[in-house]
Design a protein around this motif. Structure first.
Motif, PDB file in Angstrom:
ATOM      1  N   LYS A  89      13.219   4.558  -2.028  1.00  0.00           N
ATOM      2  CA  LYS A  89      12.396   3.500  -2.065  1.00  0.00           C
ATOM      3  C   LYS A  89      11.508   3.525  -3.648  1.00  0.00           C
ATOM      4  O   LYS A  89      10.849   2.472  -3.881  1.00  0.00           O
ATOM      5  CB  LYS A  89      11.236   3.322  -0.899  1.00  0.00           C
ATOM      6  N   GLY A  90      11.670   4.473  -4.375  1.00  0.00           N
ATOM      7  CA  GLY A  90      11.165   4.722  -5.691  1.00  0.00           C
ATOM      8  C   GLY A  90       9.729   5.347  -5.320  1.00  0.00           C
ATOM      9  O   GLY A  90       9.319   5.722  -4.479  1.00  0.00           O
ATOM     10  N   MET A  91       9.078   5.349  -6.553  1.00  0.00           N
ATOM     11  CA  MET A  91       7.735   5.931  -6.800  1.00  0.00           C
ATOM     12  C   MET A  91       6.571   5.128  -6.261  1.00  0.00           C
ATOM     13  O   MET A  91       5.352   5.588  -5.912  1.00  0.00           O
ATOM     14  CB  MET A  91       7.442   6.625  -8.174  1.00  0.00           C
ATOM     15  N   PHE A  92       6.625   3.905  -6.315  1.00  0.00           N
ATOM     16  CA  PHE A  92       5.621   3.107  -5.653  1.00  0.00           C
ATOM     17  C   PHE A  92       5.687   2.168  -4.882  1.00  0.00           C
ATOM     18  O   PHE A  92       5.303   1.001  -4.687  1.00  0.00           O
ATOM     19  CB  PHE A  92       5.224   2.295  -7.139  1.00  0.00           C
ATOM     20  N   SER A  93       6.509   2.721  -3.813  1.00  0.00           N
ATOM     21  CA  SER A  93       6.761   1.678  -2.630  1.00  0.00           C
ATOM     22  C   SER A  93       5.724   1.075  -1.876  1.00  0.00           C
ATOM     23  O   SER A  93       5.640  -0.118  -1.138  1.00  0.00           O
ATOM     24  CB  SER A  93       7.804   2.351  -1.571  1.00  0.00           C
ATOM     25  N   PHE A  94       4.610   1.721  -1.959  1.00  0.00           N
ATOM     26  CA  PHE A  94       3.389   1.452  -0.976  1.00  0.00           C
ATOM     27  C   PHE A  94       2.863   0.284  -1.653  1.00  0.00           C
ATOM     28  O   PHE A  94       2.195  -0.547  -0.836  1.00  0.00           O
ATOM     29  CB  PHE A  94       2.162   2.684  -1.179  1.00  0.00           C
ATOM     30  N   TYR A  95       3.205  -0.231  -2.830  1.00  0.00           N
ATOM     31  CA  TYR A  95       2.476  -1.329  -3.385  1.00  0.00           C
ATOM     32  C   TYR A  95       3.343  -2.749  -2.543  1.00  0.00           C
ATOM     33  O   TYR A  95       2.588  -3.792  -2.458  1.00  0.00           O
ATOM     34  CB  TYR A  95       2.769  -1.852  -4.791  1.00  0.00           C
ATOM     35  N   GLN A  96       4.491  -2.288  -2.146  1.00  0.00           N
ATOM     36  CA  GLN A  96       5.036  -3.487  -1.385  1.00  0.00           C
ATOM     37  C   GLN A  96       5.133  -3.442   0.153  1.00  0.00           C
ATOM     38  O   GLN A  96       4.684  -4.228   0.926  1.00  0.00           O
ATOM     39  CB  GLN A  96       6.578  -3.613  -1.936  1.00  0.00           C
ATOM     40  N   ASP A  97       5.354  -2.083   0.473  1.00  0.00           N
ATOM     41  CA  ASP A  97       5.454  -1.769   1.870  1.00  0.00           C
ATOM     42  C   ASP A  97       4.066  -1.479   2.584  1.00  0.00           C
ATOM     43  O   ASP A  97       4.024  -1.205   3.749  1.00  0.00           O
ATOM     44  CB  ASP A  97       6.248  -0.425   2.105  1.00  0.00           C
ATOM     45  N   GLY A  98       2.992  -1.235   1.889  1.00  0.00           N
ATOM     46  CA  GLY A  98       1.718  -0.771   2.316  1.00  0.00           C
ATOM     47  C   GLY A  98       1.579   0.812   2.261  1.00  0.00           C
ATOM     48  O   GLY A  98       2.596   1.416   2.204  1.00  0.00           O
ATOM     49  N   HIS A  99       0.601   1.411   2.332  1.00  0.00           N
ATOM     50  CA  HIS A  99       0.130   2.769   2.044  1.00  0.00           C
ATOM     51  C   HIS A  99       0.502   3.562   3.221  1.00  0.00           C
ATOM     52  O   HIS A  99       0.482   4.998   3.088  1.00  0.00           O
ATOM     53  CB  HIS A  99      -1.206   3.192   1.330  1.00  0.00           C
ATOM     54  N   GLY A 100       0.799   3.131   4.405  1.00  0.00           N
ATOM     55  CA  GLY A 100       0.891   3.970   5.643  1.00  0.00           C
ATOM     56  C   GLY A 100       2.034   5.025   5.499  1.00  0.00           C
ATOM     57  O   GLY A 100       1.810   6.166   5.960  1.00  0.00           O
ATOM     58  N   GLU A 101       3.400   4.651   5.082  1.00  0.00           N
ATOM     59  CA  GLU A 101       4.495   5.513   5.090  1.00  0.00           C
ATOM     60  C   GLU A 101       4.209   6.672   4.154  1.00  0.00           C
ATOM     61  O   GLU A 101       4.401   7.845   4.308  1.00  0.00           O
ATOM     62  CB  GLU A 101       5.456   4.717   4.530  1.00  0.00           C
ATOM     63  N   CYS A 102       3.637   6.325   3.016  1.00  0.00           N
ATOM     64  CA  CYS A 102       3.542   7.489   1.699  1.00  0.00           C
ATOM     65  C   CYS A 102       2.306   8.344   2.218  1.00  0.00           C
ATOM     66  O   CYS A 102       2.689   9.491   2.422  1.00  0.00           O
ATOM     67  CB  CYS A 102       3.121   6.748   0.620  1.00  0.00           C
ATOM     68  N   CYS A 103       1.167   7.705   2.994  1.00  0.00           N
ATOM     69  CA  CYS A 103       0.021   8.690   3.327  1.00  0.00           C
ATOM     70  C   CYS A 103       0.360   9.575   4.310  1.00  0.00           C
ATOM     71  O   CYS A 103      -0.082  10.466   4.600  1.00  0.00           O
ATOM     72  CB  CYS A 103      -1.232   7.637   3.456  1.00  0.00           C
ATOM     73  N   GLY A 104       1.482   8.990   5.105  1.00  0.00           N
ATOM     74  CA  GLY A 104       1.965   9.710   6.408  1.00  0.00           C
ATOM     75  C   GLY A 104       2.561  11.168   6.125  1.00  0.00           C
ATOM     76  O   GLY A 104       2.279  12.131   6.767  1.00  0.00           O
TER      77      GLY A 104
END
Length: 241
Positions: free
Chosen positions: A99-114
């Motif tokens: 998903k790249g380095m900044f997926s949280f801007y589109q998908d929300g921060h939940g996955e990365c923070c998880g």
């Protein structure tokens, strides 16, 4: 009434020092979760109460350079070891590759923070009986205004089952924290001097303007009432009750 509910009643109007003293006396496998100004206030209070102070922090790999320098100043100032927790390298590699380095801007921060925060925290807490956080009720009116000074942590398990969570600063305001930091000359993150109030990962944190709530600088592209990363997931459940 459970033992923890009774303890909550006994400590609900006590000072942070008294709450910390009770927590440290009650549990051997207990540690302070450290990342920001509130946690330094806790370390400043606790290091005078015990010679077995344990402090841990989550290194997500995406913190500000100033935050890493802050960690080192705290380590040296209090002559303590900080038990750093790191995310699983394979999980990070898979997420960034897909998903790249900044997926949280589109998908929300939940996955990365998880991956970067919640899973490392879960691993750490599974070795403890209790943990101490710097949560304050006024940090996030949408999710933290009911934070008690002590509670069973429903989101995480401890060494032998239920985990106990102490929030000694629940009754303090931001002004109380900073008055204490100035009075004790405790170290703080220099980003605070540039308008950052609530500080997390570099891509997800920005300064706030005068009059803005401190949590508006976190995940600013998302719904304003749900500014939690999963470390205190119980707050979201409580706010929806």
């Amino acid at each position: 009434m459970t033992d923890i509910e009774k303890l909550q009643q006994e400590l609900s109007d006590q000072s942070p020092r008294a709450i910390l003293k009770a927590a440290l006396a009650r549990y051997d496998e207990i540690a302070i979760s450290f990342s920001g100004a509130e946690d330094v206030a806790l370390i400043e209070l606790a290091h005078k109460l015990t010679d077995r102070l344990r402090v841990f922090s989550l290194d997500t790999g995406r913190l500000h350079p100033e935050t890493y320098r802050f960690f080192e100043r705290v380590r040296e100032h209090y002559n303590i070891d900080i038990e750093f927790q790191f995310p699983d390298a394979g999980a990070i590699e898979a997420l960034v590759t897909e998903k790249g380095m900044f997926s949280f801007y589109q998908d929300g921060h939940g996955e990365c923070c998880g991956i970067r925060k919640v899973e490392p925290l879960r691993r750490k807490l599974s070795t403890l009986d209790a943990w101490i956080t710097g949560q304050r009720r006024d940090q996030s009116p949408g999710t933290r205004n009911e934070v008690p000074v002590v509670q069973l942590d429903e989101a995480f398990g401890g060494r032998h089952g239920p985990l106990v969570k102490f929030n000694p600063l629940a009754n303090w305001s931001s002004k109380d924290v900073w008055d204490y930091i100035r009075m004790t000359e405790a170290p703080y993150n220099t980003l605070h001097e540039r308008g950052f109030v609530s500080i997390g990962c570099e891509p997800c944190t920005r300064p706030v303007l005068p009059g803005q709530h401190e949590r508006e600088g976190r995940w600013w592209w998302e719904e304003a009432t749900r500014k939690e990363c999963g470390l205190h997931a119980g707050n979201l459940i409580a706010s929806q009750a």
